[in-house]
Design an enzyme around this catalytic site. Sequence first.
Site, PDB file in Angstrom:
ATOM      1  N   LYS A  31     -63.200  37.506  25.328  1.00  0.00           N
ATOM      2  CA  LYS A  31     -62.495  37.395  26.308  1.00  0.00           C
ATOM      3  C   LYS A  31     -61.253  37.516  26.182  1.00  0.00           C
ATOM      4  O   LYS A  31     -60.516  36.033  24.806  1.00  0.00           O
ATOM      5  CB  LYS A  31     -62.906  35.835  27.565  1.00  0.00           C
ATOM      6  CG  LYS A  31     -62.516  34.996  27.916  1.00  0.00           C
ATOM      7  CD  LYS A  31     -62.370  36.193  29.170  1.00  0.00           C
ATOM      8  CE  LYS A  31     -63.596  36.564  29.758  1.00  0.00           C
ATOM      9  NZ  LYS A  31     -63.393  37.006  31.299  1.00  0.00           N
TER      10      LYS A  31
ATOM     11  N   HIS B 118     -71.172  41.533  34.644  1.00  0.00           N
ATOM     12  CA  HIS B 118     -70.457  40.782  35.052  1.00  0.00           C
ATOM     13  C   HIS B 118     -71.284  39.264  34.532  1.00  0.00           C
ATOM     14  O   HIS B 118     -72.404  39.352  35.093  1.00  0.00           O
ATOM     15  CB  HIS B 118     -69.708  40.727  36.340  1.00  0.00           C
ATOM     16  CG  HIS B 118     -68.664  39.029  36.412  1.00  0.00           C
ATOM     17  ND1 HIS B 118     -69.412  38.149  36.837  1.00  0.00           N
ATOM     18  CD2 HIS B 118     -67.628  39.198  35.378  1.00  0.00           C
ATOM     19  CE1 HIS B 118     -68.148  37.363  37.037  1.00  0.00           C
ATOM     20  NE2 HIS B 118     -68.009  37.651  36.073  1.00  0.00           N
TER      21      HIS B 118
ATOM     22  N   ASN C 200     -70.682  34.730  35.127  1.00  0.00           N
ATOM     23  CA  ASN C 200     -69.581  33.739  34.741  1.00  0.00           C
ATOM     24  C   ASN C 200     -70.872  32.387  33.904  1.00  0.00           C
ATOM     25  O   ASN C 200     -72.176  32.769  33.983  1.00  0.00           O
ATOM     26  CB  ASN C 200     -69.990  32.947  36.033  1.00  0.00           C
ATOM     27  CG  ASN C 200     -68.376  33.496  36.815  1.00  0.00           C
ATOM     28  OD1 ASN C 200     -69.168  34.349  37.562  1.00  0.00           O
ATOM     29  ND2 ASN C 200     -67.235  33.830  35.598  1.00  0.00           N
TER      30      ASN C 200
ATOM     31  N   GLU D 256     -61.238  46.018  29.994  1.00  0.00           N
ATOM     32  CA  GLU D 256     -62.440  45.677  31.453  1.00  0.00           C
ATOM     33  C   GLU D 256     -60.970  44.601  32.001  1.00  0.00           C
ATOM     34  O   GLU D 256     -60.097  44.382  31.390  1.00  0.00           O
ATOM     35  CB  GLU D 256     -63.229  44.346  30.656  1.00  0.00           C
ATOM     36  CG  GLU D 256     -64.028  43.990  32.116  1.00  0.00           C
ATOM     37  CD  GLU D 256     -65.143  43.218  31.235  1.00  0.00           C
ATOM     38  OE1 GLU D 256     -65.327  43.214  30.638  1.00  0.00           O
ATOM     39  OE2 GLU D 256     -65.140  42.001  32.390  1.00  0.00           O
TER      40      GLU D 256
ATOM     41  N   ASN E  38     -58.672  39.853  31.999  1.00  0.00           N
ATOM     42  CA  ASN E  38     -58.659  39.018  33.604  1.00  0.00           C
ATOM     43  C   ASN E  38     -57.560  39.478  34.037  1.00  0.00           C
ATOM     44  O   ASN E  38     -56.829  38.848  34.737  1.00  0.00           O
ATOM     45  CB  ASN E  38     -58.656  37.830  33.308  1.00  0.00           C
ATOM     46  CG  ASN E  38     -60.241  37.715  33.620  1.00  0.00           C
ATOM     47  OD1 ASN E  38     -61.163  36.744  32.572  1.00  0.00           O
ATOM     48  ND2 ASN E  38     -61.640  38.526  34.066  1.00  0.00           N
TER      49      ASN E  38
ATOM     50  N   ASN F 291     -64.935  43.843  36.724  1.00  0.00           N
ATOM     51  CA  ASN F 291     -65.155  42.596  38.010  1.00  0.00           C
ATOM     52  C   ASN F 291     -64.710  42.197  38.525  1.00  0.00           C
ATOM     53  O   ASN F 291     -64.355  40.964  39.166  1.00  0.00           O
ATOM     54  CB  ASN F 291     -66.162  41.967  37.275  1.00  0.00           C
ATOM     55  CG  ASN F 291     -65.464  40.994  36.281  1.00  0.00           C
ATOM     56  OD1 ASN F 291     -65.240  40.982  34.467  1.00  0.00           O
ATOM     57  ND2 ASN F 291     -64.474  39.433  36.904  1.00  0.00           N
TER      58      ASN F 291
ATOM     59  N   ASP G 145     -72.075  41.868  39.736  1.00  0.00           N
ATOM     60  CA  ASP G 145     -72.635  40.930  39.298  1.00  0.00           C
ATOM     61  C   ASP G 145     -73.436  40.468  41.010  1.00  0.00           C
ATOM     62  O   ASP G 145     -72.779  39.924  41.811  1.00  0.00           O
ATOM     63  CB  ASP G 145     -71.758  39.724  39.435  1.00  0.00           C
ATOM     64  CG  ASP G 145     -72.003  38.784  38.962  1.00  0.00           C
ATOM     65  OD1 ASP G 145     -73.177  38.202  39.866  1.00  0.00           O
ATOM     66  OD2 ASP G 145     -71.620  37.421  38.456  1.00  0.00           O
TER      67      ASP G 145
ATOM     68  N   LYS H  82     -68.126  42.278  23.462  1.00  0.00           N
ATOM     69  CA  LYS H  82     -66.797  41.849  24.639  1.00  0.00           C
ATOM     70  C   LYS H  82     -65.969  40.124  24.159  1.00  0.00           C
ATOM     71  O   LYS H  82     -66.289  39.261  23.644  1.00  0.00           O
ATOM     72  CB  LYS H  82     -67.511  41.223  25.416  1.00  0.00           C
ATOM     73  CG  LYS H  82     -66.271  40.555  26.639  1.00  0.00           C
ATOM     74  CD  LYS H  82     -67.214  40.802  27.980  1.00  0.00           C
ATOM     75  CE  LYS H  82     -66.139  40.036  29.609  1.00  0.00           C
ATOM     76  NZ  LYS H  82     -66.427  40.325  30.481  1.00  0.00           N
TER      77      LYS H  82
ATOM     78  N   ASP I 212     -61.703  42.171  27.397  1.00  0.00           N
ATOM     79  CA  ASP I 212     -61.197  41.977  28.703  1.00  0.00           C
ATOM     80  C   ASP I 212     -60.323  40.967  28.688  1.00  0.00           C
ATOM     81  O   ASP I 212     -60.037  39.504  29.269  1.00  0.00           O
ATOM     82  CB  ASP I 212     -62.920  41.037  29.015  1.00  0.00           C
ATOM     83  CG  ASP I 212     -62.426  40.890  31.102  1.00  0.00           C
ATOM     84  OD1 ASP I 212     -61.807  40.836  31.684  1.00  0.00           O
ATOM     85  OD2 ASP I 212     -63.550  39.874  31.688  1.00  0.00           O
TER      86      ASP I 212
HETATM   87  O1  LIG Z   1     -63.753  39.276  33.930  1.00  0.00           O
HETATM   88  C1  LIG Z   1     -64.723  38.530  33.462  1.00  0.00           C
HETATM   89  O2  LIG Z   1     -65.913  39.089  33.036  1.00  0.00           O
HETATM   90  C2  LIG Z   1     -65.124  36.790  33.972  1.00  0.00           C
HETATM   91  O3  LIG Z   1     -64.602  36.776  34.228  1.00  0.00           O
HETATM   92  C3  LIG Z   1     -66.209  35.734  33.344  1.00  0.00           C
HETATM   93  C4  LIG Z   1     -65.528  34.521  33.544  1.00  0.00           C
HETATM   94  O4  LIG Z   1     -66.039  34.560  34.796  1.00  0.00           O
HETATM   95  C5  LIG Z   1     -64.929  34.498  32.223  1.00  0.00           C
HETATM   96  O5  LIG Z   1     -64.151  34.328  32.492  1.00  0.00           O
HETATM   97  C6  LIG Z   1     -65.165  32.600  32.153  1.00  0.00           C
HETATM   98  O6  LIG Z   1     -66.257  31.868  32.881  1.00  0.00           O
HETATM   99  O7  LIG Z   1     -64.489  32.202  31.513  1.00  0.00           O
HETATM  100 MG   LIG Z   2     -64.546  40.643  33.743  1.00  0.00          MG
END
Ligand SMILES: O=C([O-])C(=O)C[C@H](O)[C@@H](O)C(=O)[O-]
Ligand SMILES: [Mg+2]
Length: 429
Positions: free
Chosen positions: A198, A325, A327, A251, A228, A274, A298, A196, A226
């Site tokens: 980000k 999901h 963090n 995502e 966001n 998420n 989560d 995955k 993803d």
């Molecule tokens: O959408 C997601 O998978 C997240 O927000 C996971 C985490 O928060 C991630 O994006 C982060 O910590 O930067």
């Molecule tokens: Mg996400």
Amino acid sequence: MNLTVTDVRLTPVLIADPPLLNTQGVHQPYTPRLVVEVVTADGVTGVGETYGDTKYLELARPFAEKLKGRRVSDLNGLFTLADEVAVDASRVSEAVDVGGLRGVQTADKLRLSVVSGFEVACLDALGKSLGLPVHALLGGKVRDAVEYSAYLFYKWAEHPAGVRAERDDWGAALDPAGVVEQARKFKERYGFSSFKLKGGVFPPDEEIAAVRALAEAFPGHPLRLDPNGAWSVATSLKVAGDLGDVLEYLEDPALGTPAMAEVAERTGVPLATNMCVTTFAEIREAFTRGAVQVVLSDHHYWGGLRNTQQLAAVCRTFGVGVSMHSNTHLGISLAAMTHVAATVPGLHHACDSHYPWQSEDVLTERLVFENGAVRVPDAPGLGVELDRDRLAALHRRWLDDDGTLRDRDDAAAMRIADPEWVTPAMPRW
Ligand SMILES: O=C([O-])C(=O)C[C@H](O)[C@@H](O)C(=O)[O-]
Ligand SMILES: [Mg+2]
């Protein structure tokens, strides 16, 4: 056997975090977590973990007091107790959490995030008391190992000069070659085969190129992107069109159920979230509109392991997939995630976990990924043990902090490198 809670210990810690980039900014060098311990009259200690920012601590403290005298087996009662804890309205005045990374912020969701740490601690204590693993208390595992995906991030080589931080050996990843190199390390070190990325960090074309490079380097491996919610509907559709042949799912390309529904209607690429389905109240609209095909649960913000099972049952009813999901978290939560994931039938997607990014833990032994999976512990409770010296050291770091790191703020961290940085307006592209 006396299952009465006689003591509750709350230990906020700051744990090292690398400079991982997301659409809101960059991770701070240390991030807060809260370690929860419940002790029974028999002297059995159960351990749990949740978010450690001030607003969670403010709720956890009165909650801990209320828990004393109750039984660790009274799991349904945790929700009633939580309702009695008042949430300061100023804590939920913002519409979204963590600069928008975790969806809507409500008083209930805040309470549930706190409950989750206590629920896991109670289950751990109950399991240890009964000699049963947590997955057995949840009805029993349906698999022996839980698969996780490599969670790739755009990343600086190090935190900005002059900022106190721990060093990491992952290097920078700021272009397709860097992302592929990071993925190779993940595969070599942990055996992950799903990746995955980000996104929402660079203009979409750059991120499309990075996913293409991953597809070439790892043919046939499930890939996800993803951002966001950083893209408009039109941009989301463009990315879905360009990457549809290689994506397992996209995502949260766009923010909120209406936008996700619009994207879903016009692409065959499955959408995961998420962010727009983060509470039971958000399910009906999203599912009836066909806005999401996979929900990333989560257990922290859904309110624990049993609520996660309930979410999975609702998803199953509607033919919606489920995964997880993550963090930044410690090994306690990875163990909790693994136990509950082991009990969920039809978990067809590898779960997210930040754990490989965490060089620090509070356990005597770190959990290990073998071939990208964590073996489901069969020892009583969660099957993990606290290292009290480590816990004390990470708590000391929290005590010594002047307050700047006690509340996660990715935009503030970014402003250290780029003083002009403001949280981007969404959609960003
Ligand atoms: O959408 C997601 O998978 C997240 O927000 C996971 C985490 O928060 C991630 O994006 C982060 O910590 O930067
Ligand atoms: Mg996400």
